[in-house]
Design a protein around this motif. Structure first.
Motif, PDB file in Angstrom:
ATOM      1  N   THR A  47       7.225   7.084  13.800  1.00 34.08           N
ATOM      2  CA  THR A  47       7.954   6.671  12.346  1.00 34.08           C
ATOM      3  C   THR A  47       7.220   5.495  11.840  1.00 34.08           C
ATOM      4  O   THR A  47       6.783   4.654  12.369  1.00 34.08           O
ATOM      5  CB  THR A  47       9.270   6.397  12.656  1.00 34.08           C
ATOM      6  N   ILE A  48       7.222   5.466  10.497  1.00 36.35           N
ATOM      7  CA  ILE A  48       7.168   4.408   9.743  1.00 36.35           C
ATOM      8  C   ILE A  48       8.336   4.015   8.675  1.00 36.35           C
ATOM      9  O   ILE A  48       9.069   4.883   8.269  1.00 36.35           O
ATOM     10  CB  ILE A  48       6.000   4.426   8.755  1.00 36.35           C
ATOM     11  N   LEU A  49       8.601   3.041   8.837  1.00 36.05           N
ATOM     12  CA  LEU A  49      10.103   2.342   7.942  1.00 36.05           C
ATOM     13  C   LEU A  49       9.394   1.691   6.577  1.00 36.05           C
ATOM     14  O   LEU A  49       8.734   1.034   6.588  1.00 36.05           O
ATOM     15  CB  LEU A  49      10.933   1.291   8.800  1.00 36.05           C
ATOM     16  N   LEU A  50      10.112   2.234   5.570  1.00 35.99           N
ATOM     17  CA  LEU A  50       9.270   1.903   4.134  1.00 35.99           C
ATOM     18  C   LEU A  50      10.316   1.541   3.490  1.00 35.99           C
ATOM     19  O   LEU A  50      11.283   1.936   2.945  1.00 35.99           O
ATOM     20  CB  LEU A  50       8.486   3.184   3.625  1.00 35.99           C
ATOM     21  N   CYS A  51      10.166   0.193   2.685  1.00 32.99           N
ATOM     22  CA  CYS A  51      11.002  -0.215   1.447  1.00 32.99           C
ATOM     23  C   CYS A  51      10.014  -0.989   0.598  1.00 32.99           C
ATOM     24  O   CYS A  51       9.234  -1.823   0.783  1.00 32.99           O
ATOM     25  CB  CYS A  51      11.984  -0.906   2.050  1.00 32.99           C
ATOM     26  N   LYS A  52      10.289  -0.549  -0.705  1.00 33.66           N
ATOM     27  CA  LYS A  52       9.694  -1.335  -1.933  1.00 33.66           C
ATOM     28  C   LYS A  52       9.973  -2.781  -1.773  1.00 33.66           C
ATOM     29  O   LYS A  52       8.765  -3.709  -2.010  1.00 33.66           O
ATOM     30  CB  LYS A  52      10.072  -0.766  -2.991  1.00 33.66           C
ATOM     31  N   ASN A  53      11.255  -3.315  -1.351  1.00 32.39           N
ATOM     32  CA  ASN A  53      11.401  -4.915  -1.538  1.00 32.39           C
ATOM     33  C   ASN A  53      11.145  -5.420  -0.060  1.00 32.39           C
ATOM     34  O   ASN A  53      11.469  -4.809   0.703  1.00 32.39           O
ATOM     35  CB  ASN A  53      12.483  -4.882  -2.100  1.00 32.39           C
ATOM     36  N   HIS A  54      11.177  -6.751  -0.318  1.00 34.69           N
ATOM     37  CA  HIS A  54      11.400  -7.460   0.851  1.00 34.69           C
ATOM     38  C   HIS A  54      12.640  -7.302   1.651  1.00 34.69           C
ATOM     39  O   HIS A  54      13.779  -7.248   0.785  1.00 34.69           O
ATOM     40  CB  HIS A  54      10.847  -8.968   0.880  1.00 34.69           C
ATOM     41  N   PHE A  71       4.611  -0.378   0.259  1.00 34.83           N
ATOM     42  CA  PHE A  71       3.730   0.704  -0.065  1.00 34.83           C
ATOM     43  C   PHE A  71       2.244   0.305  -0.112  1.00 34.83           C
ATOM     44  O   PHE A  71       1.418   1.126   0.444  1.00 34.83           O
ATOM     45  CB  PHE A  71       4.070   1.141  -1.489  1.00 34.83           C
ATOM     46  N   GLU A  72       2.028  -0.866  -0.061  1.00 36.27           N
ATOM     47  CA  GLU A  72       0.619  -1.189  -0.045  1.00 36.27           C
ATOM     48  C   GLU A  72       0.231  -0.992   1.406  1.00 36.27           C
ATOM     49  O   GLU A  72      -0.797  -0.470   1.600  1.00 36.27           O
ATOM     50  CB  GLU A  72       0.645  -2.786  -0.546  1.00 36.27           C
ATOM     51  N   THR A  73       0.807  -1.453   2.375  1.00 32.49           N
ATOM     52  CA  THR A  73       0.523  -1.292   3.786  1.00 32.49           C
ATOM     53  C   THR A  73       0.535   0.143   4.175  1.00 32.49           C
ATOM     54  O   THR A  73      -0.369   0.705   5.054  1.00 32.49           O
ATOM     55  CB  THR A  73       1.556  -2.083   4.604  1.00 32.49           C
ATOM     56  N   LEU A  74       1.512   0.982   3.620  1.00 33.10           N
ATOM     57  CA  LEU A  74       1.532   2.532   3.776  1.00 33.10           C
ATOM     58  C   LEU A  74       0.405   2.933   3.548  1.00 33.10           C
ATOM     59  O   LEU A  74      -0.257   3.935   4.349  1.00 33.10           O
ATOM     60  CB  LEU A  74       2.805   2.844   2.941  1.00 33.10           C
ATOM     61  N   ARG A  75      -0.481   2.720   2.414  1.00 32.34           N
ATOM     62  CA  ARG A  75      -1.759   3.495   2.215  1.00 32.34           C
ATOM     63  C   ARG A  75      -2.677   3.479   3.158  1.00 32.34           C
ATOM     64  O   ARG A  75      -3.542   4.300   3.571  1.00 32.34           O
ATOM     65  CB  ARG A  75      -2.250   3.008   0.741  1.00 32.34           C
ATOM     66  N   SER A  76      -2.817   2.101   3.688  1.00 37.24           N
ATOM     67  CA  SER A  76      -3.623   1.715   4.983  1.00 37.24           C
ATOM     68  C   SER A  76      -3.549   2.577   6.156  1.00 37.24           C
ATOM     69  O   SER A  76      -4.170   3.000   6.963  1.00 37.24           O
ATOM     70  CB  SER A  76      -3.999   0.382   5.087  1.00 37.24           C
ATOM     71  N   LEU A  77      -2.114   2.951   6.241  1.00 35.46           N
ATOM     72  CA  LEU A  77      -1.708   3.650   7.719  1.00 35.46           C
ATOM     73  C   LEU A  77      -1.760   5.082   7.300  1.00 35.46           C
ATOM     74  O   LEU A  77      -1.829   5.807   8.507  1.00 35.46           O
ATOM     75  CB  LEU A  77      -0.335   3.014   7.961  1.00 35.46           C
ATOM     76  N   VAL A 107      -0.517   9.185  -0.724  1.00 36.16           N
ATOM     77  CA  VAL A 107       0.075   9.569   0.705  1.00 36.16           C
ATOM     78  C   VAL A 107       0.456  11.070   0.713  1.00 36.16           C
ATOM     79  O   VAL A 107       1.047  11.726  -0.188  1.00 36.16           O
ATOM     80  CB  VAL A 107       1.330   8.831   1.229  1.00 36.16           C
ATOM     81  N   ASN A 108      -0.225  11.965   1.705  1.00 38.05           N
ATOM     82  CA  ASN A 108      -0.154  13.437   1.684  1.00 38.05           C
ATOM     83  C   ASN A 108       1.258  13.672   2.238  1.00 38.05           C
ATOM     84  O   ASN A 108       1.372  13.760   3.807  1.00 38.05           O
ATOM     85  CB  ASN A 108      -1.106  14.276   2.550  1.00 38.05           C
ATOM     86  N   ILE A 109       2.086  14.006   1.603  1.00 40.03           N
ATOM     87  CA  ILE A 109       3.628  14.300   2.166  1.00 40.03           C
ATOM     88  C   ILE A 109       3.726  15.766   2.351  1.00 40.03           C
ATOM     89  O   ILE A 109       3.376  16.652   1.473  1.00 40.03           O
ATOM     90  CB  ILE A 109       4.720  13.949   1.096  1.00 40.03           C
ATOM     91  N   ASN A 110       3.913  16.154   3.717  1.00 37.42           N
ATOM     92  CA  ASN A 110       4.127  17.601   4.190  1.00 37.42           C
ATOM     93  C   ASN A 110       5.484  18.031   3.597  1.00 37.42           C
ATOM     94  O   ASN A 110       5.643  18.938   2.784  1.00 37.42           O
ATOM     95  CB  ASN A 110       4.131  17.580   5.625  1.00 37.42           C
ATOM     96  N   SER A 111       6.608  17.542   4.077  1.00 36.88           N
ATOM     97  CA  SER A 111       7.846  18.051   3.819  1.00 36.88           C
ATOM     98  C   SER A 111       8.840  16.658   3.243  1.00 36.88           C
ATOM     99  O   SER A 111       8.449  15.551   3.894  1.00 36.88           O
ATOM    100  CB  SER A 111       8.639  18.683   4.612  1.00 36.88           C
ATOM    101  N   SER A 112       9.817  17.074   2.477  1.00 33.64           N
ATOM    102  CA  SER A 112      10.612  15.804   2.009  1.00 33.64           C
ATOM    103  C   SER A 112      12.025  15.950   2.561  1.00 33.64           C
ATOM    104  O   SER A 112      12.583  17.328   2.319  1.00 33.64           O
ATOM    105  CB  SER A 112      10.654  15.481   0.823  1.00 33.64           C
ATOM    106  N   LEU A 113      12.763  15.205   3.070  1.00 40.10           N
ATOM    107  CA  LEU A 113      14.065  15.234   3.399  1.00 40.10           C
ATOM    108  C   LEU A 113      15.100  14.312   2.948  1.00 40.10           C
ATOM    109  O   LEU A 113      14.626  13.295   2.648  1.00 40.10           O
ATOM    110  CB  LEU A 113      14.267  15.304   5.060  1.00 40.10           C
ATOM    111  N   LEU A 114      16.186  14.789   2.532  1.00 46.97           N
ATOM    112  CA  LEU A 114      17.359  13.764   2.398  1.00 46.97           C
ATOM    113  C   LEU A 114      18.363  13.691   3.214  1.00 46.97           C
ATOM    114  O   LEU A 114      18.956  14.609   3.635  1.00 46.97           O
ATOM    115  CB  LEU A 114      17.664  14.180   0.973  1.00 46.97           C
ATOM    116  N   ILE A 115      18.773  12.322   3.668  1.00 39.28           N
ATOM    117  CA  ILE A 115      20.093  12.102   4.087  1.00 39.28           C
ATOM    118  C   ILE A 115      20.947  11.217   3.249  1.00 39.28           C
ATOM    119  O   ILE A 115      20.539  10.044   3.280  1.00 39.28           O
ATOM    120  CB  ILE A 115      19.761  11.474   5.643  1.00 39.28           C
ATOM    121  N   ASP A 116      21.969  11.486   2.711  1.00 35.83           N
ATOM    122  CA  ASP A 116      22.548  10.690   1.755  1.00 35.83           C
ATOM    123  C   ASP A 116      23.932  10.924   1.300  1.00 35.83           C
ATOM    124  O   ASP A 116      24.484  12.251   1.614  1.00 35.83           O
ATOM    125  CB  ASP A 116      21.687  10.888   0.474  1.00 35.83           C
TER     126      ASP A 116
END
Lengths: 321, 321
Positions: A47-54, A71-77, A107-116
């Motif tokens: 898993t990767i935890l992602l958030c735009k803000n600090h 997102f910046e770090t995400l691209r390298s991973l 980022v190559n997204i395979n599928s997207s899921l929502l939990i909300d």
């Protein structure tokens, strides 16, 4: 409350998940995302935890909060993380996790899921689990981890308890049901300590924020059951605070029994105010906010008004009366 | 948590009960007493609810609160109510229900029972159920009614939920355990509505009290992690308030992360102050209060100081540092 079978199967069958929460993250989004990440890792997923803000200061105590990347770090991973799936937590559209869609395009997204737990008219998401009746996304993730067969450990419990405490105002809002308290009780049994979490979430104001609060209270005017307070740019300067520090201020005057509507005017620029409205007794402040091009919920809404303070106030109060 | 067998048997076998709570009653004492009264009535017992003081405004919403009688009325009823038994709720000595023992002397008490969660060294009471580990007497009465085989109805649920909410600070104090939330959850299922009860208990300040609060906050001084606020007789006059209206004021400055001790000086007379102390992080303010002839708990204590404000403050702060 049961997660859909397709969501469960998908989580069980796939390996790589980016778990993202919304811009201006809150305790429900962050706590729910972290708890889900821990649960999936227990099932040997990556898993990767992602958030735009600090990470906001008051959420840094959440165990695992340090694992969020930008997102910046995400691209390298992302190149080592294929195929990857995106789980949106506590939000329901890609625009809620970034205001710049190009950030996610590499980022190559395979599928997207929502939990909300927010109602949505959007059609984003391959698999959606939306529960508008849930008090917090944290409650949903509690049930999801149960269905995944993952035992809730202390770190998960702290994150989920904080998620629920934030979205229920520590069990004082209308969304506090018997099920919410039952789940919270289970989370305490699993290691969450209520008074410690309460203090981190709600009793860790910097001195400057408290001084700002006093200045704001000194502007209080109450007329016809409407309480009005004001915060100016000068007050921020005097107390070394920022607009974020005014969070929850508008709720305080509601402590008065005769106050039906509480209004906070925040000065953005000369003759330009951001207005927050809170009501009780079923008064619909969203309708008032809409008149000024804003919106929100029945008992919590906001808008902007461009005029000097006295004019802004009398226009708003005229409508509220 | 199980009530002792002798208490259960006694309640089942006797018919007439005076249920009394302490002077300056709070939500835990009142709610627990009312709920127990309803439970015993469901078992076809006769009950009288007794309290020295008038019902505080914020507890008048409790269903059954109108049934409390004073000692004066008790004497006229007691002759038709023999043999009668006295149950002390949320307190552990006869001196806690009246400061004038002659008030109870005309009443022929058969046996006395204690149901309380405060530690005690007193030997009053023929049958005692003391649970210092219980967050509230309301939790004890919940278990007691279960053991008596009485189903909790909506009125009982509201009273017991309010009792627990008051004594746990709406689930934010250290005494909030998984069992407390489980019981509260059951009470919601039985008809208690959390946000309605919260509002009655904690969000029904008269305007004058809020204005007093602002005046008090304006006296705030913070030094070395010690927050000091002051309330004067003049402030009470200006806002048409009384010392009762300062309840909880001393807790507010603790919202600041760097504040370890919060102190409220209330002017009683010229050069005479009642001092309330609250602490966090395990700082023992009871020891400080004892120096001035007061006392209390580790994190909540009080005393009186006879000197002018600046002298009083510097003596106290000198010790606290």
């Amino acid at each position: 409350m049961l997660p859909p079978k397709d969501l469960l199967n998908f989580l069980k069958n796939e390996d790589n998940f980016i778990i993202a929460t919304h811009i201006s993250p809150d305790g429900d989004g962050l706590g729910s995302a972290i708890a889900l990440s821990i649960a999936l890792q227990k099932l040997c997923k990556k898993t990767i935890l992602l958030c735009k803000n600090h990470m906001p200061k008051q959420y840094k105590f959440l165990p695992g909060s340090e694992k969020f990347i930008t997102f910046e770090t995400l691209r390298s991973l992302a190149s080592n993380f294929q195929p990857c799936n995106l789980i949106l937590i506590d939000c329901n559209d890609i625009d809620r996790i970034t205001d710049d869609r190009s950030e996610i395009q590499g980022v190559n997204i395979n599928s997207s899921l929502l939990i909300d737990h927010h109602e949505t008219q959007k059609d984003y998401g391959d698999i959606k689990w939306i529960e508008p009746g849930a008090a917090a996304t944290g409650v949903m993730v509690y049930y999801l981890t149960n269905e995944l067969g993952v035992e809730i450990d202390k770190d998960m419990a702290i994150n989920l308890y904080a998620a629920i405490a934030v979205d229920t105002g520590n069990f004082r809002y209308e969304n506090t049901t018997h099920d919410v308290l039952r789940v919270a009780s289970e989370l305490i049994a699993a290691g969450a300590i209520p008074h410690v979490i309460y203090r981190e979430l709600f009793e860790s104001w910097p001195d400057g924020r408290f001084n700002l609060f006093i200045k704001v209270l000194n502007t209080l005017q109450v007329e016809d059951g409407i309480a009005v307070v004001k915060v100016t740019r000068e007050m921020f300067n005097e107390t070394s605070t920022t607009p974020d520090d005014t969070e929850h201020f508008v709720e305080f005057p509601r402590i008065m029994e005769d106050v039906k509507v509480s209004v906070l005017f925040r000065e953005i620029d000369d003759n330009h105010f951001k207005v927050s409205l809170r009501s009780k007794d079923g008064i619909n402040v969203a309708k008032i906010a809409e008149v000024f091009g804003g919106g929100g919920h029945k008992n919590a809404a906001g808008c902007r008004i461009e005029a000097d303070f006295e004019t802004s106030k009398s226009r708003l109060l005229g409508l509220l009366r």
